[in-house]
Write an enzyme that holds these catalytic residues in place. Structure first.
Site, PDB file in Angstrom:
ATOM      1  N   ARG A 159       0.813  -1.226   0.000  1.00 48.94           N
ATOM      2  CA  ARG A 159       0.000   0.000   0.000  1.00 48.94           C
ATOM      3  C   ARG A 159       0.843   1.270   0.000  1.00 48.94           C
ATOM      4  O   ARG A 159       0.624   2.176  -0.787  1.00 48.94           O
ATOM      5  CB  ARG A 159      -0.940   0.025   1.215  1.00 48.94           C
ATOM      6  CG  ARG A 159      -2.178  -0.808   1.066  1.00 48.94           C
ATOM      7  CD  ARG A 159      -2.699  -1.209   2.416  1.00 48.94           C
ATOM      8  NE  ARG A 159      -1.652  -1.936   3.128  1.00 48.94           N
ATOM      9  CZ  ARG A 159      -1.350  -3.206   2.882  1.00 48.94           C
ATOM     10  NH1 ARG A 159      -2.007  -3.867   1.979  1.00 48.94           N
ATOM     11  NH2 ARG A 159      -0.375  -3.798   3.545  1.00 48.94           N
ATOM     12  N   THR A 160       1.780   1.336   0.913  1.00 51.15           N
ATOM     13  CA  THR A 160       2.550   2.580   1.058  1.00 51.15           C
ATOM     14  C   THR A 160       3.324   2.867  -0.230  1.00 51.15           C
ATOM     15  O   THR A 160       3.268   3.975  -0.777  1.00 51.15           O
ATOM     16  CB  THR A 160       3.525   2.484   2.247  1.00 51.15           C
ATOM     17  OG1 THR A 160       2.781   2.125   3.403  1.00 51.15           O
ATOM     18  CG2 THR A 160       4.223   3.802   2.495  1.00 51.15           C
ATOM     19  N   LYS A 215      26.091  -5.816  -1.452  1.00 50.32           N
ATOM     20  CA  LYS A 215      27.560  -5.790  -1.594  1.00 50.32           C
ATOM     21  C   LYS A 215      28.202  -5.138  -0.372  1.00 50.32           C
ATOM     22  O   LYS A 215      29.401  -4.922  -0.331  1.00 50.32           O
ATOM     23  CB  LYS A 215      27.953  -4.992  -2.842  1.00 50.32           C
ATOM     24  CG  LYS A 215      27.409  -5.561  -4.144  1.00 50.32           C
ATOM     25  CD  LYS A 215      27.786  -4.632  -5.293  1.00 50.32           C
ATOM     26  CE  LYS A 215      27.022  -4.974  -6.555  1.00 50.32           C
ATOM     27  NZ  LYS A 215      27.109  -3.914  -7.548  1.00 50.32           N
ATOM     28  N   ARG A 254      11.603   3.336   2.987  1.00 46.70           N
ATOM     29  CA  ARG A 254      11.094   2.328   3.941  1.00 46.70           C
ATOM     30  C   ARG A 254      12.277   1.456   4.309  1.00 46.70           C
ATOM     31  O   ARG A 254      13.008   0.982   3.419  1.00 46.70           O
ATOM     32  CB  ARG A 254       9.979   1.515   3.289  1.00 46.70           C
ATOM     33  CG  ARG A 254       9.707   0.138   3.883  1.00 46.70           C
ATOM     34  CD  ARG A 254       8.904   0.138   5.174  1.00 46.70           C
ATOM     35  NE  ARG A 254       7.584   0.681   5.036  1.00 46.70           N
ATOM     36  CZ  ARG A 254       6.462  -0.026   4.971  1.00 46.70           C
ATOM     37  NH1 ARG A 254       6.523  -1.333   5.024  1.00 46.70           N
ATOM     38  NH2 ARG A 254       5.294   0.564   4.864  1.00 46.70           N
ATOM     39  N   HIS A 293       5.705   5.815  11.295  1.00 47.44           N
ATOM     40  CA  HIS A 293       5.140   5.717   9.956  1.00 47.44           C
ATOM     41  C   HIS A 293       4.222   6.928   9.804  1.00 47.44           C
ATOM     42  O   HIS A 293       2.997   6.790   9.770  1.00 47.44           O
ATOM     43  CB  HIS A 293       4.373   4.397   9.827  1.00 47.44           C
ATOM     44  CG  HIS A 293       4.047   4.006   8.414  1.00 47.44           C
ATOM     45  ND1 HIS A 293       4.254   4.845   7.337  1.00 47.44           N
ATOM     46  CD2 HIS A 293       3.515   2.876   7.906  1.00 47.44           C
ATOM     47  CE1 HIS A 293       3.867   4.223   6.230  1.00 47.44           C
ATOM     48  NE2 HIS A 293       3.417   3.034   6.548  1.00 47.44           N
TER      49      HIS A 293
END
Lengths: 149, 308
Positions: free
Chosen positions: B54-55, B83, B104, B132
């Site tokens: 969703r986000t 890496k 995120r 959030h």
């Protein structure tokens, strides 16, 4: 005549008015085992304001600001005396700064500062009792959570 | 914080009441009027080091609907992180390719770290169990839209309140609006003490319960959350609490709740909300997910200085 519990030093630093139980922690911050000149550590000495106090005298030592900040977290009542030729040339109380950088490890294992090469940083939101907020993860740390770097 | 231009959006704590209301008002305008082309020529870097549906998609959709472009990745396994590249290095490099970063990350504080090392705005799209903020904006927008007000509501938070970052952020935001809060959870998933302490300092009336039974009829809003298996270090502890709560149409009706009660959920759901709830007037969680578009359009436009 005043009876001295701990002998005077000619040159160096004296950390006085340490809460007695925190004396060895302060000694650890100052890394005294690495010192090559005289080091005197006193504990449970009589103190008018603290009841019992600790004191540490280190010959030839100049205290760094980072060490002062660490001591302030562990022993907020401590004072530092700079000694030259048996005289106190400078005296000041330790003070917790508003921001701590590279001094305290964040206690949150999921904090980004514990996973990357990032300088741990906290904002001091209360000085007595000490309360720190991690700059990154916003977790609040109390005295019991403090782990010095 | 009514001036959003070039600001980082990291924590709900960065916002005051005026800032929140400004953003909600702007979201309403975004929903009512077409703003195509407002961000033409702007590039959003969408950096997802942790899965999200969703986000991520709503940010990308919002940017494209405003005429902007999107670059980025949806999983860290395809980036130079594998890496051994540091997060700071990754974002410093990507800074040169875009106008704004949406990040995120599974580590708490990652968005703040990114914001500290780049000069363009960073929006936190979720950092571990911490914050959030943009989810909170759309939660607030949904409550305002469906209840007609944000002021003086009685809100029940249900489920995983310990690791539920959306709960923490929403509770802080609702504290500006004289909300009364009921925290309902199993004992080992209680609201963290520092959150309760902060709310108490802000004179918020809050209560803790283990069930909905005695309080449901009082509530204007139930904010239900999933018990997040992925946040538990010990799977045995997760098994003890999964399925503790299961809201269904018949269960909710048996509690004698208010007719205009609204149930929100940040989604995804697992088994905490039965599908029988979906068609009821209580359920607003799909609408809540859709509200991510106007809210994120508003935020992108405000931060990139495209609106007043």
């Amino acid at each position: 005549m005043k009876n001295m519990d701990v002998s005077a030093i000619k040159d160096g630093s004296v950390i006085d008015h340490i809460d007695s139980k925190s004396t060895l922690k302060v000694a650890e911050i100052l890394n005294i085992q690495q010192e090559e000149q005289v080091v005197l550590v006193g504990m449970n000495l009589i103190s008018k304001c603290l009841g019992k106090k600790g004191i540490i005298k280190i010959g030839g030592k100049s205290i760094a600001q980072k060490e002062v900040n660490k001591i302030a977290l562990i022993a907020p009542n401590a004072s530092v005396n700079i000694i030259k030729d048996y005289e106190v040339v400078q005296k000041f109380k330790v003070k917790v700064p508003d921001v701590l950088e590279g001094i305290v490890k964040c206690f949150n294992p999921n904090c980004v500062s514990n996973h990357y090469a990032v300088h741990a940083k906290q904002h001091v939101i209360n000085k007595n009792p000490i309360k720190l907020k991690c700059h990154y993860c916003e977790r609040i740390m109390n005295a019991k959570d403090i782990i010095l770097i | 914080m009514a001036n959003f231009i070039q600001r980082d959006i990291i924590s709900i704590r960065d916002f005051d009441k005026d800032g929140l209301l400004y953003l909600l008002d702007l979201a309403k305008r975004m929903e009512q009027t077409d703003h195509t082309g407002l961000l033409k020529g702007k590039v959003l870097a969408s950096l997802y080091f942790e899965p999200s549906t969703r986000t991520r998609l709503s940010f990308e959709s919002a940017m494209k609907r405003l005429g902007g472009m999107v670059i980025g990745f949806a999983e860290s396994g395809i980036t130079s992180a594998v890496k051994g590249e540091s997060l700071a290095d990754s974002v410093k490099i990507i800074e040169g390719y875009c106008d704004i970063i949406v990040l995120r990350h599974y580590l708490e504080g990652a968005a703040q770290l990114a914001a500290d090392v780049v000069d363009i705005p960073v929006i936190n799209a979720g950092d571990g169990a911490n914050q959030h903020p943009t989810q909170t904006f759309l939660d607030m927008y949904t409550i305002q839209k469906t209840k007609g007000t944000l002021e003086g509501l009685k809100v029940g938070f249900l489920g995983d309140l310990k690791y539920g970052r959306t709960v923490h952020s929403l509770a802080y935001a609702l504290a500006y609006f004289d909300a009364e809060m009921y925290f309902i959870s199993p004992p080992n998933l209680r609201m963290p003490m520092d959150c309760i302490e902060e709310l108490n300092n802000r004179k918020v009336k809050c209560y803790e319960n283990e069930t909905l039974l005695d309080i449901a009829e009082e509530l204007d809003v139930i904010y239900c959350t999933r018990i997040q298996g992925e946040r538990f270090a010990d799977p045995v502890e997760f098994e003890k609490v999964r399925g503790t709560y299961r809201l269904s149409k018949s269960f909710i009706e048996s509690l004698g709740v208010k007719e205009d009660l609204k149930i929100l959920h940040p989604l995804p759901r697992v088994d905490e909300m039965d599908e029988t709830l979906d068609g009821t007037d209580f359920a607003v969680y799909f609408q809540q997910a859709r509200n991510g578009i106007p809210v994120r359009k508003a935020l992108l436009a405000a931060v990139l200085g495209a609106v007043e």
